[in-house]
Enzyme design. Structure first.
Site, PDB file in Angstrom:
ATOM      1  N   LYS A  57       0.834  -1.214   0.000  1.00  0.00           N
ATOM      2  CA  LYS A  57       0.000   0.000   0.000  1.00  0.00           C
ATOM      3  C   LYS A  57       0.860   1.251   0.000  1.00  0.00           C
ATOM      4  O   LYS A  57       0.501   2.269  -0.610  1.00  0.00           O
ATOM      5  CB  LYS A  57      -0.948   0.010   1.204  1.00  0.00           C
ATOM      6  CG  LYS A  57      -2.314  -0.547   0.901  1.00  0.00           C
ATOM      7  CD  LYS A  57      -2.432  -2.036   0.780  1.00  0.00           C
ATOM      8  CE  LYS A  57      -2.410  -2.693  -0.521  1.00  0.00           C
ATOM      9  NZ  LYS A  57      -2.489  -4.156  -0.461  1.00  0.00           N
ATOM     10  N   VAL A 197      -4.887 -10.593  -7.161  1.00  0.00           N
ATOM     11  CA  VAL A 197      -4.781  -9.382  -6.345  1.00  0.00           C
ATOM     12  C   VAL A 197      -3.357  -8.830  -6.348  1.00  0.00           C
ATOM     13  O   VAL A 197      -3.128  -7.639  -6.575  1.00  0.00           O
ATOM     14  CB  VAL A 197      -5.241  -9.677  -4.898  1.00  0.00           C
ATOM     15  CG1 VAL A 197      -5.468  -8.390  -4.162  1.00  0.00           C
ATOM     16  CG2 VAL A 197      -6.514 -10.484  -4.895  1.00  0.00           C
ATOM     17  N   HIS A 457     -23.650  15.413   1.742  1.00  0.00           N
ATOM     18  CA  HIS A 457     -23.511  15.919   0.380  1.00  0.00           C
ATOM     19  C   HIS A 457     -22.469  17.036   0.346  1.00  0.00           C
ATOM     20  O   HIS A 457     -22.499  17.909   1.216  1.00  0.00           O
ATOM     21  CB  HIS A 457     -24.850  16.481  -0.113  1.00  0.00           C
ATOM     22  CG  HIS A 457     -24.722  17.138  -1.454  1.00  0.00           C
ATOM     23  ND1 HIS A 457     -24.614  16.403  -2.617  1.00  0.00           N
ATOM     24  CD2 HIS A 457     -24.620  18.446  -1.819  1.00  0.00           C
ATOM     25  CE1 HIS A 457     -24.479  17.238  -3.643  1.00  0.00           C
ATOM     26  NE2 HIS A 457     -24.483  18.482  -3.181  1.00  0.00           N
TER      27      HIS A 457
END
Ligand code: FAD
Ligand code: NAD
Length: 478
Positions: A57, A197, A457
């Site tokens: 990562k 993966v 939102h």
């Protein structure tokens, strides 16, 4: 009395978490771990921290910044010139993150009073009567050989890369995940066997850094585990980025040459040959239990080499437990850790539990892919009547502002009860968005429940909301 209430063999995310949780519950806990780093020191954290989740990562994050600096920022009106890669710094950063986190586990062990027994451990039968034997663990480490006794033993020995006869790993030209996380220069051409993966994540890293990447996948279909619509969208986007994905390609031979490696593979068109500077073998992982003494002690294994357990991690032997990659189920760090907690709680007399039906999967490519629960393929095969709702990120304001409009959220709900059966995301921040679905499914929510929850939102989570509305054919923004 045994030296310890619990000895955990293996200090990866399954084992170290089991040891910490056991200690938290007042048990005298130790963890045996002998992982040796390239500098020769021992480290906790297992595959995940040392050569798996965390370093991959770190590289994905850095390489995505490089890609954005070159190709992504101009659209935002940010002009950069002379963008250069400093691979040594990029790798150093990754190594720093790994050592900080593995050192952090040592700190956690100290805080929780878990004893780290440095070395490799072997389970042996000790004294005690047949129903409740006291187990022994022989620890062979750099400091000394020692034998400790334990009332309970947790096997958490993890997994290793699946070897491939046609492509033996030499650590230089043909590598597994360990080598692919540490190339000291960017290979001009990179072959990857296996478009799973690891192949997709590490293939993406090196493509972004400048390699021409070819993935050779034996199966005729792409990402067979994922929902078919997600796999199709991901394939489209990865191909557009320049990943050369060759499906139905069976590698039959490799030959390391002075300048790289020649790979021979077959597909429906016949035999082909391709040359690469480096080759990554990423064809899956197998349980790693060699040397742990489990077989010799009489622990039951299945035909694929996994330790057989019940739903709470008990093996066939009294007070011997197993968690993580060495047991059946998805090879994921969070699955290993939750099993570690479950087993520790069961040992302490509590009702440990791990909900294997709602374990999220995430592939940290760009776009990210995440899912939980069942795919359409699985529902059809099981004859379950379902309703599906999808919502594209192209219709989401936040995704537009991020220039991340590819992909969608798809929800599958029982046609009769509306209970969520599977949620599938391909798109921005899928790794974070999936948590809402995991929580919903863990609580047995219906799509209607998500449809009635207020979502902020503008946020990507509105795509989750709209996908839930789409199950009932009442989206508001498409
Ligand atoms: P491991 O992490 O393999 O740990 C087992 C430990 O046991 C090792 O440290 C080993 O040295 C030790 N051990 C073995 N035998 C003995 C013995 N006899 N005595 C003492 N110690 C012993 N999963 C995710 O969820 N997310 C990701 O993003 C992710 N990325 C990955 C990327 C890569 C490149 C790879 C290879 C894997 C990735 N995984 C990811 C999978 C994840 O790393 C594993 O599922 C996870 O590490 C399993 O944890 P574990 O504790 O069962 O085993
Ligand atoms: P994988 O199972 O994901 O993919 C292996 C791929 O190789 C499959 O598509 C398979 O069909 C293919 N394959 C198998 N044999 C082949 C052959 N002979 N020739 C060509 N293709 C072949 O395995 P992986 O990518 O090696 O990763 C191992 C495991 O590690 C994963 O299953 C996952 O559990 C874990 N992991 C997880 C993450 C994550 O959670 N983000 C990241 C990396 C690894």
């Amino acid at each position: 009395m045994a030296d310890f209430d619990v000895v955990v063999i293996g200090g990866g995310p399954g084992g170290y978490v089991a040891a910490i949780r056991a200690a938290q519950l007042g048990l005298r806990a130790a963890c045996v771990e002998g992982w040796t780093t390239p500098s020769g020191s021992l480290a906790l954290g297992g595959t995940c921290l040392n050569v798996g989740c965390i370093p991959s990562k770190a590289l994905l994050e850095s390489s995505e910044h490089f890609e954005q600096a070159q190709h992504g920022l101009a659209d935002h009106g940010v002009q950069l010139s002379g963008v250069k890669l400093d691979l040594a710094t990029l790798l150093k950063r990754k190594d720093g993150i790994v050592s900080t986190l593995t050192g952090g586990i040592q700190g956690l062990f100290k805080k929780n009073k878990v004893e780290w027994l440095r070395g490799f451990g072997r389970l042996e039968r000790g004294a005690g009567n047949g129903a409740a034997p006291i187990w022994q663990v022989v620890v062979d480490g750099p400091d000394a050989k020692q034998t400790v006794s334990a009332t309970h033993v947790v096997l958490a020995t993890g997994s290793r890369p699946r070897p491939m006869d046609a492509a033996p790993v030499d650590g230089k030209t043909i590598v597994d995940n360990v080598g692919a996380l540490a190339f000291d220069s960017v290979p001009k051409t990179l072959g990857v066997i296996g478009a799973g993966v690891i192949g997709l994540e590490l293939g993406s890293v090196w493509r972004r850094l400048g390699s021409q990447v070819t993935l050779l996948e034996a199966l005729p279909g792409f990402l067979a585990l994922a929902d078919p619509a997600v796999a199709a969208e991901a394939h489209k986007q990865f191909t557009a980025q320049g990943l050369d994905i060759r499906l139905g390609a069976t590698v039959t031979a490799t030959q390391v040459t002075k300048s790289g490696v020649q790979v021979t593979y077959k597909d429906t068109d016949g035999e082909h040959s391709a040359t690469f500077d480096k080759l990554v073998v990423a064809v899956g992982r197998v349980p790693y239990t060699e040397g742990s003494g489990a077989r010799e002690a009489g622990v039951a294994f299945n035909e694929r080499g996994f330790i057989v357990t019940d739903a709470q991690g008990r093996t066939n032997l009294p007070n011997v437990w197993a968690v993580g990659d060495c047991t059946p189920g998805p090879m994921l760090a969070h699955k290993a850790s939750e099993e570690g907690v479950m087993v520790a709680e069961c040992i302490a007399g509590q009702h440990g539990h791990c909900d294997h039906a709602v374990i999220p999967w995430v592939i940290y490519t760009h776009p990210e892919i995440a899912w939980v629960g069942q795919t359409e393929t699985q529902l059809k095969a099981a004859g379950i009547d379902y309703r599906a709702g999808s919502f594209p990120f192209a219709a989401n304001g936040r995704a537009r502002s991020m220039n991340a409009t590819g992909g969608f959220v798809k929800m599958l709900a029982c046609a009769r009860t509306d209970r969520l059966l599977g949620v599938h995301i391909v798109g921005p921040q899928a790794s974070e968005l999936i948590s809402e679905a995991v929580v919903a499914m863990a609580f047995g929510a219906a799509s209607e429940d998500l449809a009635r929850i207020v979502h902020a939102h503008p946020s990507l989570s509105e795509a989750m909301h709209e996908a839930a509305l789409a199950v009932d054919r009442r989206t508001l923004h498409i």
